[in-house]
Design an enzyme around this catalytic site. Sequence first.
Site: not given
Ligand code: NDP
Length: 255
Positions: A145, A160
Amino acid sequence: MSGLFDLKGKVALVTGASSGLGVQFAKALARQGADVVIAARRVEKLENVKKEIEAMGVRCMAIKCDVLITSEITAMVSEIKSAFGKIDILINNAGIGKGIPAESQTDEEWRETLRINCDSVYYVAREVGKVMIEQKYGKIVNIGSIHSMVAMPGSPISAYCTSKGAVLMMTKALANEWAKYNITVNAIGPAYFPSEMTKDVIETEGLLGAIQILCPMGRPGREGELDGAIVYFASDASSYTTGQYLAVDGGWTAI
Ligand code: NDP
């Protein structure tokens, strides 16, 4: 030149692919011809993404996996091995983002973020790494990130930031350890992109105002603007690049 980014015949695993950036990463890899395994806990959402990816003409498998449970990770990896025989690419993307003031954050809240954003990134890399070591080939991309590099003025995101800083160092350490197996390990550092995680803040005056000041391009990222970085690190275009972090942040960390 276009062949450099070709992923036909490759098998990719994308964690956290039920929503947000994970869906975009899975589609970007499929567009380049990769067969894609998408993993997360919400099966219904995964099934919808699977249909969209299959419509792109590649194979797609959806696997329910909680990345905090190592037995589920091991089972997922053997399921992929049985179905495809290999795993060429891992996009280590699953994560959470919670804002909780440092002075009132409980042990459990702190641990939850560290467990999902840091521990699980290692657990998945370790299990997929075993397959990649055996096959002497692998491309691992960890999703860091902007907060792997910088904090945010006045923002309560200590857990975070700590977890994403750890992802950056984990990327360097694994890259060093596994270079001898022909495995590259790199990381991407997105600034703010629309997703379930950011939906409550991304259009707020507070965040948009901060972006105006902190980000030279003065706007959040848009869908598709991470595709180039993910395909570069997932493909043989990056065959001599490992342990690196690519900021995709509109210039945020350049100032
Ligand atoms: P979302 O909340 O849209 O997606 C998060 C994903 O992680 C979901 O598919 C969720 O699936 C999965 N997840 C969470 N916990 C678990 C778990 N215990 N086991 C399996 N899957 C899990 O967020 P983003 O798309 O924004 O985030 C994706 C990544 O990108 C993260 O690592 C975030 O930190 C990073 N990021 C995002 C930014 C942004 O601005 N959006 C900026 C910088 C980094 P489910 O709940 O179905 O299990």
